[in-house]
Design an enzyme around this catalytic site. Structure first.
Site, PDB file in Angstrom:
ATOM      1  CG  ASP A  91       0.540  43.836  18.650  1.00 61.84           C
ATOM      2  OD1 ASP A  91       0.939  42.847  17.994  1.00 61.84           O
ATOM      3  OD2 ASP A  91       0.099  44.873  18.112  1.00 61.84           O
ATOM      4  CE  LYS A 153       0.611  48.487  18.857  1.00 59.95           C
ATOM      5  NZ  LYS A 153      -0.422  47.466  19.201  1.00 59.95           N
ATOM      6  CE  LYS A 182       0.055  47.540  15.335  1.00 58.89           C
ATOM      7  NZ  LYS A 182      -0.693  46.404  15.906  1.00 58.89           N
TER       8      LYS A 182
END
Length: 218
Positions: A91, A153, A182
């Site tokens: 991430d 995300k 996400k």
């Protein structure tokens, strides 16, 4: 929605600076027990955690975290190191200043360079929606959709706000090419988790859902 389905979308997360190995080991145990999508942990614990879970659970970690203003070269090096030590998912935080400057080509190039450094592992791109306007969110969603990354995300969980229903809806309205979503930060109830999934989130970054399930079993 079945609890098992919700848990299968959870990146069970512990990223506090004061995190200890005992705490990381506990969330790994929980992740394996409740069959979460992954555990998301600090880079310094990746090797230890990967060895501990022995392939039973994907290890996710963060790079350029939490501010995103590391150089591209450093982010690439972080990603390559994490993968070498056993991370299955990465991430990364984008350079928020570049969004403000509308440096879309630079953002796309950086995301793709980091993805190349992941050597086939999953890449999620954190855009820190709380610092962006709706127009910026729409544009960066399109940039991430054009990139090699698998996910966009919402948040690090370390800025002014976590995931919001509004931001996830903006993602859902603007993603393309199979890019997934996400939602992360501040997801504190089963109802919230279900709502984010209904809006289009395929992953949830949270520590609280597993805690709620554990409490309900007592």
């Amino acid at each position: 929605m079945e609890m098992k389905e919700i848990l299968s979308k959870v990146d069970h997360t512990l990223l506090k600076p004061e995190s200890t190995w005992e705490q990381i080991k506990e969330i790994c145990d929980d992740g394996m027990k409740y069959e979460t999508a992954s555990v998301c942990i600090p880079p310094s614990f990746v090797k230890q955690a990967a060895e501990y879970v022995e392939g039973k659970l994907p290890i996710c970690t963060v790079i350029g975290f939490p501010n995103g203003y590391n150089t591209t070269e450093i982010k690439c090096a972080e990603a390559a190191c994490a993968v070498k030590e056993g991370a299955a998912e990465i991430d990364m935080v984008i350079n928020i200043g570049w969004v403000k400057e509308q440096r879309w080509d630079d953002l796309l190039e950086e995301i793709n360079k980091v993805k190349d450094s992941c050597h086939g592992r999953l890449l999620k791109v954190i855009v820190e929606t709380c610092l962006l306007t709706d127009e910026e969110i729409e544009k960066i969603t399109k940039v991430v959709s054009q990139s090699k990354a698998e996910y966009i995300k919402t948040s690090t969980g370390f800025s002014t706000e976590g995931a919001t229903f509004h931001a996830v809806k903006l993602f859902a309205d603007n993603v393309s090419g199979g890019t997934k979503i996400k939602a992360a930060g501040g997801i504190s109830s089963i109802e919230d988790a279900e709502k984010f999934i209904e809006l289009g989130a395929d992953r949830l970054g949270t520590s609280r859902i597993v805690k709620i399930v554990k409490e309900s079993e007592k």
